[in-house]
Design a protein around this motif. Structure first.
Motif, PDB file in Angstrom:
ATOM      1  N   GLY A  39     -15.455  88.938   5.363  1.00  0.00           N
ATOM      2  CA  GLY A  39     -14.333  89.618   4.710  1.00  0.00           C
ATOM      3  C   GLY A  39     -14.431  89.532   3.189  1.00  0.00           C
ATOM      4  O   GLY A  39     -14.203  90.521   2.490  1.00  0.00           O
ATOM      5  N   GLU A  40     -14.776  88.335   2.693  1.00  0.00           N
ATOM      6  CA  GLU A  40     -14.918  88.171   1.244  1.00  0.00           C
ATOM      7  C   GLU A  40     -16.063  89.026   0.713  1.00  0.00           C
ATOM      8  O   GLU A  40     -15.942  89.637  -0.348  1.00  0.00           O
ATOM      9  CB  GLU A  40     -15.152  86.700   0.905  1.00  0.00           C
ATOM     10  CG  GLU A  40     -13.926  85.825   1.120  1.00  0.00           C
ATOM     11  CD  GLU A  40     -14.223  84.338   0.998  1.00  0.00           C
ATOM     12  OE1 GLU A  40     -15.417  83.962   0.882  1.00  0.00           O
ATOM     13  OE2 GLU A  40     -13.272  83.554   1.032  1.00  0.00           O
ATOM     14  N   LYS A  42     -17.246  91.808   2.066  1.00  0.00           N
ATOM     15  CA  LYS A  42     -16.812  93.207   2.121  1.00  0.00           C
ATOM     16  C   LYS A  42     -15.926  93.544   0.922  1.00  0.00           C
ATOM     17  O   LYS A  42     -16.070  94.604   0.320  1.00  0.00           O
ATOM     18  CB  LYS A  42     -16.048  93.494   3.421  1.00  0.00           C
ATOM     19  CG  LYS A  42     -16.933  93.656   4.626  1.00  0.00           C
ATOM     20  CD  LYS A  42     -16.090  93.983   5.858  1.00  0.00           C
ATOM     21  CE  LYS A  42     -16.925  94.187   7.084  1.00  0.00           C
ATOM     22  NZ  LYS A  42     -16.100  94.481   8.271  1.00  0.00           N
ATOM     23  N   GLN A  43     -15.015  92.635   0.585  1.00  0.00           N
ATOM     24  CA  GLN A  43     -14.127  92.855  -0.554  1.00  0.00           C
ATOM     25  C   GLN A  43     -14.936  92.931  -1.844  1.00  0.00           C
ATOM     26  O   GLN A  43     -14.707  93.786  -2.691  1.00  0.00           O
ATOM     27  CB  GLN A  43     -13.079  91.739  -0.648  1.00  0.00           C
ATOM     28  CG  GLN A  43     -12.122  91.896  -1.802  1.00  0.00           C
ATOM     29  CD  GLN A  43     -11.298  93.176  -1.725  1.00  0.00           C
ATOM     30  OE1 GLN A  43     -11.003  93.689  -0.654  1.00  0.00           O
ATOM     31  NE2 GLN A  43     -10.931  93.707  -2.880  1.00  0.00           N
ATOM     32  N   ARG A  44     -15.913  92.019  -1.993  1.00  0.00           N
ATOM     33  CA  ARG A  44     -16.756  92.024  -3.191  1.00  0.00           C
ATOM     34  C   ARG A  44     -17.524  93.340  -3.287  1.00  0.00           C
ATOM     35  O   ARG A  44     -17.614  93.938  -4.357  1.00  0.00           O
ATOM     36  CB  ARG A  44     -17.733  90.845  -3.144  1.00  0.00           C
ATOM     37  CG  ARG A  44     -18.519  90.647  -4.421  1.00  0.00           C
ATOM     38  CD  ARG A  44     -19.581  89.574  -4.275  1.00  0.00           C
ATOM     39  NE  ARG A  44     -20.654  89.969  -3.390  1.00  0.00           N
ATOM     40  CZ  ARG A  44     -21.626  90.840  -3.712  1.00  0.00           C
ATOM     41  NH1 ARG A  44     -21.632  91.401  -4.895  1.00  0.00           N
ATOM     42  NH2 ARG A  44     -22.576  91.139  -2.858  1.00  0.00           N
ATOM     43  N   ARG A  46     -16.612  96.237  -1.953  1.00  0.00           N
ATOM     44  CA  ARG A  46     -15.654  97.300  -2.276  1.00  0.00           C
ATOM     45  C   ARG A  46     -15.373  97.326  -3.777  1.00  0.00           C
ATOM     46  O   ARG A  46     -15.318  98.389  -4.394  1.00  0.00           O
ATOM     47  CB  ARG A  46     -14.353  97.113  -1.499  1.00  0.00           C
ATOM     48  CG  ARG A  46     -14.399  97.631  -0.070  1.00  0.00           C
ATOM     49  CD  ARG A  46     -13.013  97.682   0.561  1.00  0.00           C
ATOM     50  NE  ARG A  46     -12.411  96.381   0.759  1.00  0.00           N
ATOM     51  CZ  ARG A  46     -12.583  95.630   1.833  1.00  0.00           C
ATOM     52  NH1 ARG A  46     -13.337  96.046   2.829  1.00  0.00           N
ATOM     53  NH2 ARG A  46     -11.992  94.457   1.934  1.00  0.00           N
ATOM     54  N   GLU A  47     -15.187  96.133  -4.352  1.00  0.00           N
ATOM     55  CA  GLU A  47     -14.922  96.061  -5.795  1.00  0.00           C
ATOM     56  C   GLU A  47     -16.131  96.545  -6.596  1.00  0.00           C
ATOM     57  O   GLU A  47     -15.971  97.276  -7.583  1.00  0.00           O
ATOM     58  CB  GLU A  47     -14.556  94.625  -6.186  1.00  0.00           C
ATOM     59  CG  GLU A  47     -13.198  94.189  -5.668  1.00  0.00           C
ATOM     60  CD  GLU A  47     -12.934  92.706  -5.856  1.00  0.00           C
ATOM     61  OE1 GLU A  47     -13.794  92.000  -6.430  1.00  0.00           O
ATOM     62  OE2 GLU A  47     -11.865  92.246  -5.430  1.00  0.00           O
TER      63      GLU A  47
END
Length: 102
Positions: A39-40, A42-44, A46-47
């Motif tokens: 999840g982390e 994926k977030q990185r 996306r950013e």
């Protein structure tokens, strides 16, 4: 001996049960940590994608503005060249008229 064997069997079953519970707990913790890390990540990503998009958008806008400035400059230069050409034609025309009068 039967009592001892029975006790050992009971201890072994308890050990196996506790071992399975510990393995299941460890598996669940590992899965939770893995899911959290995914999840982390994926977030990185996306950013990073959003930042890349913003940089590309800014670069495209800058290049577009530069192309527009260059086109405007070319139009101004062409217009100035046209005025110079027109003025030259006027001067030459006047000279031709003056020569005709002679």
């Amino acid at each position: 001996a039967k009592v001892r064997d029975k006790e050992l069997s009971k201890l072994y079953k308890t050990f196996e049960k506790e071992k399975e519970e510990a393995l299941e707990t460890a598996r669940q913790q590992c899965e939770a940590e893995t899911n959290k890390a995914i999840g982390e990540e994926k977030q990185r990503l996306r950013e990073a994608r959003a930042n890349m998009h913003a940089r590309l958008k800014n670069e495209f806008a800058r290049e577009k503005a530069e192309r527009i400035r260059n086109l405007k400059r070319e139009v101004r230069d062409a217009a100035a060249g046209a005025e110079d050409t027109k003025r030259l034609q006027e001067v030459l025309g006047e000279e031709v008229i003056m020569i005709d009068k002679l």
